[in-house]
Design a protein around this motif. Sequence first.
Motif, PDB file in Angstrom:
ATOM      1  N   VAL A  14       8.640 -41.912   9.307  1.00 14.23           N
ATOM      2  CA  VAL A  14       7.697 -40.819   9.083  1.00 14.23           C
ATOM      3  C   VAL A  14       7.280 -40.827   7.618  1.00 14.23           C
ATOM      4  CG1 VAL A  14       7.364 -38.315   9.064  1.00 14.23           C
ATOM      5  CG2 VAL A  14       8.661 -39.381  10.922  1.00 14.23           C
ATOM      6  N   PHE A  15       5.977 -40.975   7.382  1.00 17.13           N
ATOM      7  CA  PHE A  15       5.414 -40.905   6.032  1.00 17.13           C
ATOM      8  C   PHE A  15       4.416 -39.748   5.998  1.00 17.13           C
ATOM      9  CE2 PHE A  15       5.941 -45.207   3.721  1.00 17.13           C
ATOM     10  CZ  PHE A  15       7.161 -45.439   4.306  1.00 17.13           C
ATOM     11  N   ALA A  16       4.421 -38.985   4.903  1.00 16.77           N
ATOM     12  CA  ALA A  16       3.453 -37.896   4.763  1.00 16.77           C
ATOM     13  C   ALA A  16       3.130 -37.663   3.297  1.00 16.77           C
ATOM     14  CB  ALA A  16       3.975 -36.600   5.388  1.00 16.77           C
ATOM     15  N   GLY A  17       1.909 -37.218   3.046  1.00 15.43           N
ATOM     16  CA  GLY A  17       1.465 -36.823   1.713  1.00 15.43           C
ATOM     17  C   GLY A  17       0.554 -35.621   1.859  1.00 15.43           C
ATOM     18  N   GLY A  18       0.470 -34.790   0.847  1.00 12.86           N
ATOM     19  CA  GLY A  18      -0.341 -33.581   0.956  1.00 12.86           C
ATOM     20  C   GLY A  18      -1.244 -33.361  -0.239  1.00 12.86           C
ATOM     21  N   LEU A  19      -2.282 -32.539  -0.006  1.00 12.13           N
ATOM     22  CA  LEU A  19      -3.234 -32.185  -1.064  1.00 12.13           C
ATOM     23  C   LEU A  19      -3.124 -30.693  -1.353  1.00 12.13           C
ATOM     24  CD1 LEU A  19      -6.371 -34.107   0.304  1.00 12.13           C
ATOM     25  CD2 LEU A  19      -4.415 -34.998  -0.961  1.00 12.13           C
ATOM     26  N   THR A  20      -1.907 -30.190  -1.388  1.00 14.20           N
ATOM     27  CA  THR A  20      -1.687 -28.759  -1.512  1.00 14.20           C
ATOM     28  C   THR A  20      -0.388 -28.477  -2.249  1.00 14.20           C
ATOM     29  OG1 THR A  20      -1.505 -26.695  -0.221  1.00 14.20           O
ATOM     30  CG2 THR A  20      -0.454 -28.644   0.692  1.00 14.20           C
ATOM     31  N   ASP A  21      -0.216 -27.213  -2.700  1.00 10.63           N
ATOM     32  CA  ASP A  21       1.055 -26.808  -3.295  1.00 10.63           C
ATOM     33  C   ASP A  21       1.621 -25.569  -2.614  1.00 10.63           C
ATOM     34  OD1 ASP A  21      -0.599 -24.814  -4.231  1.00 10.63           O
ATOM     35  OD2 ASP A  21      -0.083 -25.068  -6.350  1.00 10.63           O
TER      36      ASP A  21
END
Length: 212
Positions: A14-21
Amino acid sequence: KVLNGCGVNSHSWVFAGGLTDVNVVMTVTDSLTGAVKSYANPQGTAFQPIQDTSAFASCGAPAAASEADMAAARAAAWANLLPAAMRTTSDARIAANCTANATTMCLNNGRYQVRAQWVTRDGAAGAGQVINLTGDTGAFWFFSPSNVEMVLKVLNGCGLNARYWVFAGGLTDVNVILTVTDTQTSTVRTYVNPQGTPFQPIQDTGAFATCP
């Protein structure tokens, strides 16, 4: 993304990245075995990369579909990710200063040009291939169209701090050089992810001081 790593370590990854805090709780369930993995991003923290290469030890389970079927399903999922009016980039969104192509992303009515270069540990290199999402957001794939590697958006923050913002998240640990250009002023911002480092979140709220 959930990757088949069975040939490497007998696990699905499982890989994930986000554009939020903001506080995010993500739950991934193996519908075949019932195994569940949960991941949390704390409130006020730039979304930290998730690269869990031992998430699911279920490689002995029978395949649900052929690779061709899965590729078609992924393509359909991308196509249906957004409302119909936002699925393609219309001519009205592209300004003369930015020419969109396979490796060039044009955001915010074509004002911002985005390109990504990648290099692997063994020296292979190439240009990120564009996936258009919305007027201010897009993604790149590096090695296969079915394997998204990073997502980026350029936001109009003029009402808050008189700046345009650059946010990016990645699902990779290869060396990435991301270049964002304001085509009206020729101002360039470059962001680098080092080789072997899980892609660190980019949340640059002072990127471009070029508000109207």
